[in-house]
Design a protein around this motif. Structure first.
Motif, PDB file in Angstrom:
ATOM      1  N   ARG A   8      42.232  50.313  44.395  1.00 24.55           N
ATOM      2  CA  ARG A   8      42.614  50.712  45.752  1.00 24.55           C
ATOM      3  C   ARG A   8      43.005  49.511  46.598  1.00 24.55           C
ATOM      4  NH1 ARG A   8      38.075  54.188  45.176  1.00 24.55           N
ATOM      5  NH2 ARG A   8      36.804  52.703  46.380  1.00 24.55           N
ATOM      6  N   ALA A   9      42.379  48.360  46.351  1.00 21.61           N
ATOM      7  CA  ALA A   9      42.719  47.151  47.107  1.00 21.61           C
ATOM      8  C   ALA A   9      43.985  46.485  46.608  1.00 21.61           C
ATOM      9  CB  ALA A   9      41.550  46.170  47.056  1.00 21.61           C
ATOM     10  N   GLY A  10      44.569  46.969  45.516  1.00 22.73           N
ATOM     11  CA  GLY A  10      45.788  46.367  44.986  1.00 22.73           C
ATOM     12  C   GLY A  10      45.546  45.098  44.196  1.00 22.73           C
ATOM     13  N   ALA A  11      44.382  44.947  43.616  1.00 21.40           N
ATOM     14  CA  ALA A  11      44.052  43.765  42.819  1.00 21.40           C
ATOM     15  C   ALA A  11      43.811  44.184  41.368  1.00 21.40           C
ATOM     16  CB  ALA A  11      42.820  43.061  43.385  1.00 21.40           C
ATOM     17  N   THR A  12      43.631  43.212  40.518  1.00 25.00           N
ATOM     18  CA  THR A  12      43.347  43.444  39.099  1.00 25.00           C
ATOM     19  C   THR A  12      41.995  42.830  38.751  1.00 25.00           C
ATOM     20  OG1 THR A  12      44.514  41.430  38.455  1.00 25.00           O
ATOM     21  CG2 THR A  12      45.782  43.488  38.480  1.00 25.00           C
ATOM     22  N   CYS A  13      41.408  43.338  37.678  1.00 27.67           N
ATOM     23  CA  CYS A  13      40.076  42.853  37.318  1.00 27.67           C
ATOM     24  C   CYS A  13      39.834  43.063  35.837  1.00 27.67           C
ATOM     25  CB  CYS A  13      38.990  43.575  38.118  1.00 27.67           C
ATOM     26  SG  CYS A  13      38.838  45.333  37.715  1.00 27.67           S
TER      27      CYS A  13
END
Length: 375
Positions: free
Chosen positions: A41-46
């Motif tokens: 949702r935050a537009g990041a990857t993990c």
């Protein structure tokens, strides 16, 4: 809610101490799913790193946390933050938690708590320290509450949990009834009649046996010291709640090695060095020789048994032949032998008397039977 920089890459770290968690601590699968959804949702990857079934106070035994620390020491870390469910998931030991937090912050890596967002600046640092102190206090209080009944069980002679050592077995003992009427049982460790004598024999062999036997046993116990870390220090075997692993005794900070991986590699090396085609052929020859010797020893007994079986088969055949020759013939109109015998069961004594009577009387019996039948 926690703020995750858009377009960044980080690590989602999840951990549970046991399979059953409190109501405010979701199981590890739910933690991972909700945290990764927040990152998307935050537009990041993990990427997800987990430690399953390991206590938060055992920092060295957590392979996932050790791998994160090792990657943070690299010249150019590939992640900029570590997201956890709560600060207690990161560490329940305040001192060690602050050490690892300082290591990550020096490398420009932030620790983010999903359920306990803290502001930036000095106030955020104070709140983080307070939350870590509360987590350590909760862990210590829980350990004291668990240790108290365990000590009482041990004082009464019962098991406080875990697996019994070699040579003992579990024996349930009924000590009363519960409030619902079901029996209340406790576990006691008693000597195992099968393995206890072997354990006693092993200790006696080491204590009073030949020196080479004792040295061999003690050498087996020191084999784990043969493993060396990359820094040159020996590695010692350690057990956690769910895994066995080897750690560096010098605590150089390198990741721990799973025992099953290291043991599997050693066994593969042994197989390649010892289980060669030549060794297999020699083993096959030894087995064939042993089979031939067993066959030669059992040959006379086997032939005697076969002879007895042939005699019994011949006796059975002779008996069947005699019964067929002596028994009456079945009428052509009868459906089956069983029905014919059922209808003529009363004539069996007469037939037997006819067969056993002398020749003179047998004829008179036959003539009288014919006269009765004509009448």
């Amino acid at each position: 809610m926690v703020t995750i920089p858009a377009g960044s890459h980080g690590i989602v770290y999840v951990r549970v101490s046991t399979e059953h968690q409190a109501s405010d601590e979701l199981p590890i699968a739910s933690q991972s799913a909700e945290l990764t959804a927040a990152v998307e949702r935050a537009g990041a990857t993990c990427e997800v790193v987990q430690d399953a079934g390991i206590s938060g106070t055992d920092v060295e035994g957590r392979h996932g946390l050790q791998s994160i620390a090792a990657r943070a020491r690299e010249p150019h870390p590939t992640f900029s933050w570590v997201l956890v469910w709560k600060f207690s998931r990161f560490a329940r030991n305040m001192e060690e938690g602050l050490v690892y937090r300082a290591l990550l912050r020096k490398r420009g890596i932030d620790i983010l708590s999903y359920r306990e967002p803290v502001p930036d600046g000095l106030l955020g640092t104070l709140i983080t320290h307070i939350l870590m102190a509360v987590g350590e206090f909760y862990a210590a209080a829980t350990a004291a509450d668990v240790l108290r009944p365990q000590k009482e069980l041990a004082r009464q002679g019962f098991s406080a949990g875990g697996r019994p050592p070699v040579g003992y077995r579990r024996e349930p003992v009924i000590i009363g009834t519960r409030y619902d009427g079901t029996p209340l049982a406790r576990i006691r460790w008693v000597p195992d009649p099968e393995t206890a004598p072997r354990v006693v024999q092993a200790f006696q062999m080491v204590a009073a046996g030949p020196r080479d036997a004792g040295a061999a046993v003690r050498g087996r116990l020191r084999t784990h010291r043969a493993a060396r870390c990359a820094c040159g220090a020996p590695m010692a075997g350690t057990n956690s709640r769910s895994y066995r692993y080897y750690r560096c005794t010098a605590r150089c900070g390198r990741p721990h090695v799973r025992a099953n991986e290291l043991d599997g590699g050693v066994m593969d090396l042994i197989r390649r060095m010892l289980i060669t085609p030549k060794a297999v052929r020699e083993m096959v020859q030894i087995l064939n020789k042993d089979i031939r010797m067993r066959t030669e020893r059992q040959g006379p007994d086997l032939e005697r048994a076969r002879s007895q079986v042939r005699q019994l088969e011949q006796q059975d055949a002779n008996l069947r032949r005699a019964l067929r020759c002596a028994g009456p013939r079945l009428p052509s109109g009868s459906r089956s032998r069983s029905s014919w015998w059922a209808r003529n069961s009363g004539r069996r004594p007469l037939a037997l008397a006819t067969l056993s009577a002398p020749n003179g009387h047998s004829g008179s019996h036959r003539s009288s039977s014919r006269r009765r039948s004509t009448k």
